[in-house]
Design an enzyme around this catalytic site. Structure first.
Site, PDB file in Angstrom:
ATOM      1  N   SER A  18       0.831  -1.208   0.000  1.00 20.79           N
ATOM      2  CA  SER A  18       0.000   0.000   0.000  1.00 20.79           C
ATOM      3  C   SER A  18       0.867   1.260   0.000  1.00 20.79           C
ATOM      4  O   SER A  18       1.653   1.468  -0.916  1.00 20.79           O
ATOM      5  CB  SER A  18      -0.973  -0.049   1.185  1.00 20.79           C
TER       6      SER A  18
ATOM      7  N   ASP B 109      -9.986  -4.992  -4.520  1.00 21.10           N
ATOM      8  CA  ASP B 109      -9.389  -4.003  -3.609  1.00 21.10           C
ATOM      9  C   ASP B 109     -10.252  -2.748  -3.627  1.00 21.10           C
ATOM     10  O   ASP B 109     -10.325  -2.044  -4.631  1.00 21.10           O
ATOM     11  CB  ASP B 109      -7.964  -3.682  -4.065  1.00 21.10           C
TER      12      ASP B 109
ATOM     13  N   HIS C 106      -7.950  -5.376  -0.137  1.00 19.48           N
ATOM     14  CA  HIS C 106      -6.703  -4.628   0.031  1.00 19.48           C
ATOM     15  C   HIS C 106      -5.767  -5.332   1.009  1.00 19.48           C
ATOM     16  O   HIS C 106      -4.584  -5.524   0.724  1.00 19.48           O
ATOM     17  CB  HIS C 106      -7.029  -3.216   0.531  1.00 19.48           C
TER      18      HIS C 106
END
Length: 274
Positions: free
Chosen positions: A95, A225, A254
């Site tokens: 991320s 996601d 995610h």
């Protein structure tokens, strides 16, 4: 605790498990090194030295008022790597940590890096612009900022029990423990630091950084996601990074380092050993 002092005096906490070729992890927002524990335990048991630091303002690191942006994050990562004199690294970012990895390579090159992996990562750019029509509108990030100011603790609970792990999808098996872990890590981070980091992960353009990747690169993303949509992220990055390998996890959210940890661990090991 294991600490390194950055140039501006910020104390950076890190974990250092195992021996062998170093695998260095950069975590997501608003988490810390603990979010990598499944991968670190697995890879350290396979003969690798696993290192993960808490980004400035997160976890057990200092909470400085300034420096909560990608250039400084990347330079902090470089200081950890240099202080431990790590070489032939496998550099892995999740991320916002994927942005940190990209900016590290953009600013510091790959002389210490053997391979790189971007997991559910934010590059090349999350924000919707005229040149990036698949990104998310600024209002989405303004809402995150508003929630962070209004009731940060509840917001983290809502995020973890909703889109982050895909707990809002039918058939989800997200445990209360996973939700609690996300909340706990988030609340260990500084309010100002996590607030500033929203701009860092959403508005930083990593396109030029990705063009500097010249090592084998693995890109992994879930096609469900809800935090970092795959179209503006992994699919776009795979077109920019030379000879990148793209793996799409069907139905994965995610937070796949938790929900799909066995699959991710196996894929990372195969990539490192390839």
């Amino acid at each position: 605790m294991s600490m390194i002092t950055a140039k501006d005096g910020t104390q950076l906490y890190y974990k250092d498990w195992g021996t062998g070729q170093p695998v260095v992890f950069s975590h997501g927002w608003p988490l810390n090194a603990d979010s990598w524990e499944a991968q670190m335990l697995f890879l350290a048991s396979k003969g690798y030295r696993c290192i993960a630091h808490d980004r400035r303002g997160h976890g057990r690191s200092s909470q400085p008022w300034d420096g909560n942006e990608m250039d400084t994050y990347a330079d902090d990562l470089a200081e950890v790597i240099a202080a431990l004199d790590l070489k032939s690294i496998v550099l892995i970012g999740f991320s916002a940590g994927g942005g940190e990895v990209a900016r590290y390579i953009g600013r510091h090159g790959t002389k210490r890096v053997a391979k790189a992996a971007l997991i559910s990562a934010v590059p090349p750019l999350m924000l919707k612009t005229a040149a990036n029509p698949n990104g998310l509108p600024i209002e989405a990030f303004d809402e995150i900022r508003d929630n962070s100011i209004t009731d940060r603790s509840q917001f983290y609970k809502d995020l973890a029990s909703g889109p982050f792990f895909g707990a809002n999808r039918s058939g989800s098996k997200v445990s209360q423990g996973m939700i609690d872990s996300f909340w706990l890590q988030g609340m260990q981070a500084g309010s100002k630091n996590t607030f500033d980091c929203i701009k860092a992960f959403s508005e930083t353009d990593f396109t030029e950084d990705l063009k500097k990747f010249d090592v084998p690169t693995l890109i992994i993303h879930g096609d469900d996601d809800q935090i970092v949509p795959i179209g503006a992220a992994a699919l776009a990055s795979a077109k920019i990074v030379k000879h990148a390998s793209l793996k799409i996890y069907p139905g994965a959210p995610h937070g796949l380092a938790y929900t799909h940890k066995d699959q991710l661990n196996a894929d990372l090991l195969a990539f490192i050993e390839s």
